[in-house]
Design a protein around this motif. Structure first.
Motif, PDB file in Angstrom:
ATOM      1  N   ASP A 105       0.848  -1.344  -0.089  1.00 31.04           N
ATOM      2  CA  ASP A 105       0.076   0.217  -0.081  1.00 31.04           C
ATOM      3  C   ASP A 105       0.806   1.107  -0.206  1.00 31.04           C
ATOM      4  O   ASP A 105       0.807   2.173  -0.734  1.00 31.04           O
ATOM      5  CB  ASP A 105      -0.992   0.080   1.119  1.00 31.04           C
ATOM      6  CG  ASP A 105      -2.038  -0.930   1.231  1.00 31.04           C
ATOM      7  OD1 ASP A 105      -2.233  -1.563   0.001  1.00 31.04           O
ATOM      8  OD2 ASP A 105      -2.549  -1.373   2.320  1.00 31.04           O
ATOM      9  N   LEU A 106       1.993   1.369   0.813  1.00 28.71           N
ATOM     10  CA  LEU A 106       2.804   2.516   0.917  1.00 28.71           C
ATOM     11  C   LEU A 106       3.488   2.729  -0.336  1.00 28.71           C
ATOM     12  O   LEU A 106       3.759   3.966  -0.828  1.00 28.71           O
ATOM     13  CB  LEU A 106       3.759   2.202   1.848  1.00 28.71           C
ATOM     14  CG  LEU A 106       3.361   2.234   3.408  1.00 28.71           C
ATOM     15  CD1 LEU A 106       4.486   1.706   4.345  1.00 28.71           C
ATOM     16  CD2 LEU A 106       2.927   3.702   3.599  1.00 28.71           C
ATOM     17  N   ARG A 107       3.792   1.650  -1.056  1.00 31.56           N
ATOM     18  CA  ARG A 107       4.516   1.499  -2.653  1.00 31.56           C
ATOM     19  C   ARG A 107       3.618   2.357  -3.533  1.00 31.56           C
ATOM     20  O   ARG A 107       3.982   3.255  -4.199  1.00 31.56           O
ATOM     21  CB  ARG A 107       5.060   0.403  -3.129  1.00 31.56           C
ATOM     22  CG  ARG A 107       6.073  -0.044  -2.243  1.00 31.56           C
ATOM     23  CD  ARG A 107       6.896  -1.214  -3.074  1.00 31.56           C
ATOM     24  NE  ARG A 107       6.103  -2.457  -3.123  1.00 31.56           N
ATOM     25  CZ  ARG A 107       6.064  -3.315  -2.381  1.00 31.56           C
ATOM     26  NH1 ARG A 107       6.820  -3.419  -1.200  1.00 31.56           N
ATOM     27  NH2 ARG A 107       5.045  -4.483  -2.674  1.00 31.56           N
ATOM     28  N   CYS A 108       2.389   1.786  -3.460  1.00 35.60           N
ATOM     29  CA  CYS A 108       1.155   2.517  -4.385  1.00 35.60           C
ATOM     30  C   CYS A 108       1.080   3.894  -4.258  1.00 35.60           C
ATOM     31  O   CYS A 108       1.040   4.866  -5.005  1.00 35.60           O
ATOM     32  CB  CYS A 108      -0.194   1.883  -4.062  1.00 35.60           C
ATOM     33  SG  CYS A 108      -0.070   0.142  -4.802  1.00 35.60           S
ATOM     34  N   ILE A 109       1.031   4.188  -2.970  1.00 35.63           N
ATOM     35  CA  ILE A 109       0.810   5.702  -2.438  1.00 35.63           C
ATOM     36  C   ILE A 109       2.034   6.517  -2.988  1.00 35.63           C
ATOM     37  O   ILE A 109       1.958   7.702  -3.473  1.00 35.63           O
ATOM     38  CB  ILE A 109       0.463   5.828  -1.093  1.00 35.63           C
ATOM     39  CG1 ILE A 109      -0.829   5.160  -0.640  1.00 35.63           C
ATOM     40  CG2 ILE A 109       0.146   7.276  -0.724  1.00 35.63           C
ATOM     41  CD1 ILE A 109      -1.370   5.037   0.541  1.00 35.63           C
TER      42      ILE A 109
END
Length: 266
Positions: A105-109
């Motif tokens: 999720d952090l990579r996507c954001i």
């Protein structure tokens, strides 16, 4: 006398007014409107659809909308700080969600914010400096030869059986399988072309070919209809749910999912 000259000069100055500068200052440029997180996501999603696969787009949309709901949709993107992202990381990692999912999720954001920076909508990425959570190097789930045979026996005579066998023999992703067209299956040359088309984009966007072995050739020759999509009009979500149901019916690990067949192939 000097006083009269001074009065005269002052009177002339009043009549003529202030001297004009030959090079006036340029007008102050208008400031760009700052977007809210909800508006920025709306701007970003068409870009994602044009550049990523359908599955990746859905992942981005789901993750970004979830983040927007958490941070509040009306929050300005310039107000989101690194501290907010640390708080979000802690919020997600609550014991119910795996570190792998949180890091994803952090990579996507972070990728989303990087695009906004490239568009000159944002100056700094609030995800910069955020360390990913520690993860255990666990072996990804896959089906043993016996488990695979059990599932194939259970689904024998169904469309799902052929899709499972095809996935194991090719190592293709589910999205690639359901969008594969007979025009890209060259039986005479014994190869399959994997490429993007108007309705689908491969994960890398690049074209590649895979060989057709003897068992795969038998499977393809057994298909009665050799026009259009290989497995007809079928959705990835439907196949995933049917595969999960078959896994549970066979009493196998609930950690197994369709993507596990790629590791079974490897």
């Amino acid at each position: 006398k000097d006083k009269n000259i001074a009065y005269k000069s002052f009177a002339e100055y009043e009549q003529k007014g202030l001297p004009q500068k030959s090079n006036p200052l340029p007008p102050i440029p208008e400031q760009k409107a700052v977007l809210t997180i909800a508006q920025a996501i709306k701007e970003y999603l068409p870009y994602a659809k044009a550049n990523f696969s359908e599955h990746t787009c859905k992942t981005y949309e789901s993750t970004l909308n979830m983040f927007s709901k958490w941070i509040k949709p009306e929050t300005l993107i310039t107000e989101i700080t690194t501290r907010d992202m640390e708080r979000f990381k802690s919020y997600k990692f609550n014991g119910k969600i795996s570190p792998h999912t949180v890091n994803h999720d952090l990579r996507c954001i972070k990728a989303f914010f990087n695009v906004l920076i490239a568009w000159e909508i944002l100056e700094k990425n609030p995800c910069k400096g955020i360390k990913p959570l520690r993860t255990d190097d666990t072996i990804r789930p896959y089906l043993s030869r016996e488990e695979l045979q059990t599932v194939l026996e259970h689904t024998k005579g169904t469309q799902l059986h052929d899709i499972i066998l095809f996935a194991v023999l090719t190592g293709l992703r589910l999205g690639e399988i359901v969008h594969l067209n007979w025009d890209d299956i060259l039986l005479d040359k014994r190869k399959i072309i994997i490429r993007s088309n108007g309705n689908f984009r491969t994960k890398s966007g690049k074209m590649r070919t895979i060989p057709i072995g003897s068992r795969l050739l038998d499977l393809l020759n057994s298909r009665s209809n050799k026009e259009g999509l290989l497995f007809g009009q079928i959705r990835t979500e439907y196949v995933s749910k049917q595969f999960k149901k078959a896994i549970r019916d066979c009493g196998l690990s609930d950690k197994l999912h369709f993507h596990s067949l790629r590791h079974t192939f490897g």
